[in-house]
Structures are given as structure tokens and as C-alpha cells.
Design an enzyme around this catalytic site. Structure first.
Site, PDB file in Angstrom:
ATOM      1  N   ASP A  90       0.850  -1.186   0.000  1.00  0.00           N
ATOM      2  CA  ASP A  90       0.000   0.000   0.000  1.00  0.00           C
ATOM      3  C   ASP A  90       0.889   1.240   0.000  1.00  0.00           C
ATOM      4  O   ASP A  90       2.098   1.154   0.199  1.00  0.00           O
ATOM      5  CB  ASP A  90      -0.957  -0.013   1.184  1.00  0.00           C
ATOM      6  N   ASP A 272      -8.437  -7.320   0.521  1.00  0.00           N
ATOM      7  CA  ASP A 272      -7.505  -7.518   1.640  1.00  0.00           C
ATOM      8  C   ASP A 272      -8.195  -7.063   2.906  1.00  0.00           C
ATOM      9  O   ASP A 272      -9.093  -6.219   2.865  1.00  0.00           O
ATOM     10  CB  ASP A 272      -6.205  -6.723   1.444  1.00  0.00           C
ATOM     11  N   CYS A 312      -7.883 -27.535   6.583  1.00  0.00           N
ATOM     12  CA  CYS A 312      -6.600 -26.925   6.940  1.00  0.00           C
ATOM     13  C   CYS A 312      -5.804 -27.838   7.883  1.00  0.00           C
ATOM     14  O   CYS A 312      -6.370 -28.712   8.552  1.00  0.00           O
ATOM     15  CB  CYS A 312      -6.820 -25.554   7.573  1.00  0.00           C
TER      16      CYS A 312
END
Length: 377
Positions: A90, A272, A312
């Protein structure tokens, strides 16, 4: 660089490529590695395990520590953190403008004080581009002003005009830096950022103007900062028709699983948010049946995985009872396992969204999972 391969309504299924990593499949959630690391103890190897496609690092924080000159001397972010995939940085704008009591905005840029030691720092469009060039990211974000919502119309208008002028300066400096012989990543891309608060006319005008500058992609900024979700969705709907079809679209700082489903339906490709990792560090975990607080007493003897429908590594090996014990005991492993699960969940959510788009059943998927994912267990 970017190709839309399928559409369902406004929702888009695409492919993106850049200097590092293979093809990125979109829609995509970028995992936030603020200071070149995921908060919660995850490394670049762990990013691969949780199926991360793009990592996001923070220009402001890395400029302060260890210094972008240090990162450049180490070969750039990819070399320093040993991550071979794409990285977006960013511009530092959001962090700078969050320091309301410590900064002063002028046409040339922003003067502010470091939140670490109080030293005086200046950052403008050129400085932001120089820092991000030193970091060697694949995608650099233009320097902009992130306006709080609500804000007076005249101030937002003045800010949008200044942000447009800043983008022109970013474009020129980015092109100059990319041609230098010591440039860390000559193929670095530049994304412009749409601003305009919650005013439809300013949002549309600003998007139309920045689209003329032919950036590599475009973001919608200044949302998910306190306004109702319905207002955010409305702004996306106003801006989206004016965003170039052939360029990726990025909704900054969003959000919940429900936010993502709704924004994909409105044409967004990149996301995000710190939410999955931050929530995980406080024991709030996402599942396909909603979110749960693993610290609750009812999980003390619960031998089930966090989510029976999750594949996961955490869910395949550990129980809710064990994770609750780790949090109660203050063990660092609690945060590491929780963050790994939440990031895997978010990346898996994006995979299932892409599968639904591939099969032409995204709208049915959205209607089925929106209430589930927003529920609290």
C-alpha cells in the site's frame, strides 16, 4: 497481465500475472503481512500452506522499520521474507492519514510524526513511489488521502482533486524509477485509488478521471471505515461501471466473508483485510457455519476440529478443546494455529467462489452461504 475469463452478472472470474509467482486466480484475497510477516507467527512457508496467492505489506511501517533502504540492500521484500509469490504494497496513505493529530496535509505531500519515536517525516507521491520501488513489490499503490466518513462535501471534493494531481505525480515518478539501472523490480505495476467519500457524483467523477491515466489496476479506497455496509455496496455499484473492464479491481480493507460475497457480485476482483488474522488472535474463528469464540467454556471438552468441513492442517490435527486450552494458558501457539486456520478459511472461501463462477452457479452459492457465513455460533 489480467484477463477476465468468465462473467456471471457483474461478478468476474479472472487470471492475473506479474513479475513473481505463477498465475493468480481471481477473485483473490490478499493476506496481510504488514511488516513482512503475518501477525501471529506465520512465515512465508506458512503462507504457502494456507494457500495464499498474494501477500500485502505496509509501506509506512517498513519505511520506519527496518527502512526501505535496508530492504533494498537485502534484495527487496521477496528476498528478505523469502516469499516467491506476488506482493502488493500500500502507499502508506491510510496509515499517515490515521495519524490525524500528528500530520499536516499540503499540496506537496504530508508532514507527520512517527508513531514510534516522534521523529518528523515527510511523504508525498514521489516519496511513496521511491519507498515502494525500494521494497520491490509487484504492485505499488498510488499515494492518496483516505477521507473519513462522513466528511463535508467541499472538503471531499478538494481532497479528490488533490489526490488526482498526486496520482499524476505518482505515475511520472513510477515510470522514472522503473527505468533506473538499480531498480529492484522493473516490472512493478501501479494501481490508482478511487476516492470520494460517500458522494456518488464525486466517486464517479474521480473514477472517470483516474481511468484516463491508464494505471495497471484500480482500487476503491475510503470504504469500510465506519459507514454501513449498504452504503459501501451502493458506492461500489456507482463506481464499477466506470472502472476499465480490462483492469483488475481492488476493494481496499474489506472485509467479512459476507462483504466479500457481496462485493464479488458487484464486480470486485481483489480484496484484503486484517480481520481474519486479528480476529484469530483474539479467539474468533471462521467456519462454514459461521464464526465462533474458541475461548468459550463450552469448548473445554470439545474434541471436534474447529470446523469439520475445513481441510486446513489445524483442523486435521487439533481439537477445539486443545485450542481453547492454549488461549487460556496464554501460549503463543494459540495465535499461530488460530491465524493459520482463519487465513486458510478465507483463501478456501475465494477458491469456492471461483469454482462457483466457473460452474455458473455463483448467485446460488451467494444466496446459500451469505446467511451461514454471517452467523455467530
Amino acid at each position: 497481465m489480467f484477463e477476465v475469463i468468465k462473467r456471471e452478472g457483474r461478478a468476474r472470474r479472472g487470471r492475473f500475472s506479474c513479475a513473481h509467482g505463477g498465475q493468480v486466480q481471481t477473485p483473490v484475497f490478499m493476506n496481510v503481512a504488514t511488516q513482512a510477516a503475518i501477525k501471529g507467527g506465520l512465515s512465508a512457508v506458512d503462507l504457502e500452506t494456507v494457500r495464499c496467492q498474494i501477500a500485502l505489506c505496509n509501506t509506512y511501517h517498513l519505511h520506519l522499520r527496518p527502512g526501505d533502504d535496508v530492504v533494498k540492500a537485502l534484495g527487496g521484500l521477496h528476498q528478505m521474507m523469502r516469499w516467491d509469490g506476488p506482493i502488493l504494497t500500500d502507499s502508506g496513505g491510510f496509515q499517515v492519514f490515521s495519524l490525524a493529530s500528528l500530520r499536516k496535509i499540503k499540496e506537496e505531500g504530508v508532514h507527520f510524526s512517527s508513531h514510534i519515536d516522534g521523529r518528523k517525516i515527510f511523504m508525498g507521491p514521489e516519496e511513496s513511489m521511491q519507498i515502494q520501488s525500494n521494497l520491490g513489490s509487484d504492485i505499488a499503490m498510488a499515494f492518496d488521502e483516505c477521507i473519513e466518513n462522513p466528511a463535508p462535501y467541499e472538503y471531499v471534493k478538494t481532497s479528490c482533486e488533490r489526490t488526482l494531481r498526486w496520482l499524476r505525480r505518482c505515475r511520472a515518478e513510477h515510470d522514472r524509477l522503473g527505468a533506473l539501472p538499480d531498480c529492484v523490480n522493473p516490472r512493478q505495476m501501479l494501481f490508482g485509488i478511487n476516492q470520494g467519500g460517500t458522494y456518488d457524483d464525486l466517486r464517479v467523477w474521480h473514477m472517470q478521471e483516474i481511468a484516463k491515466l491508464d494505471c495497471d489496476g484500480y482500487a476503491i479506497g475510503g470504504l469500510a471505515v465506519g459507514e454501513p455496509a449498504e452504503v459501501m455496496y451502493h458506492i461500489i455499484e456507482q463506481v464499477e461501471p466506470h472502472m476499465p473492464e480490462e483492469k483488475p479491481r481492488y476493494l481496499m480493507g474489506v472485509g467479512t466473508p459476507g462483504n466479500i460475497l457481496e462485493a464479488v457480485a458487484r464486480g470486485v476482483d481483489f480484496f484484503d483485510c486484517v480481520m481474519p488474522a486479528r480476529n484469530a488472535r483474539h479467539g474468533r474463528l471462521f467456519t462454514w457455519s459461521g464464526s465462533l469464540n474458541i475461548k468459550n467454556e463450552k469448548y473445554k471438552l470439545d474434541t471436534r476440529p474447529i470446523d469439520p468441513d475445513c481441510g486446513c492442517p489445524v483442523c486435521r490435527r487439533y481439537s477445539r478443546a486443545y485450542l481453547r486450552h492454549l488461549f487460556a494458558a496464554g501460549e503463543m501457539l494459540a495465535m499461530r494455529l488460530a491465524v493459520a486456520h482463519n487465513l486458510y478459511f478465507y483463501n478456501s472461501l475465494m477458491e469456492r467462489i471461483r469454482e462457483a463462477l466457473d460452474q455458473g452457479v455463483f448467485e446460488a452459492f451467494r444466496q446459500e452461504y451469505l446467511p451461514r457465513l454471517e452467523a455467530k455460533i
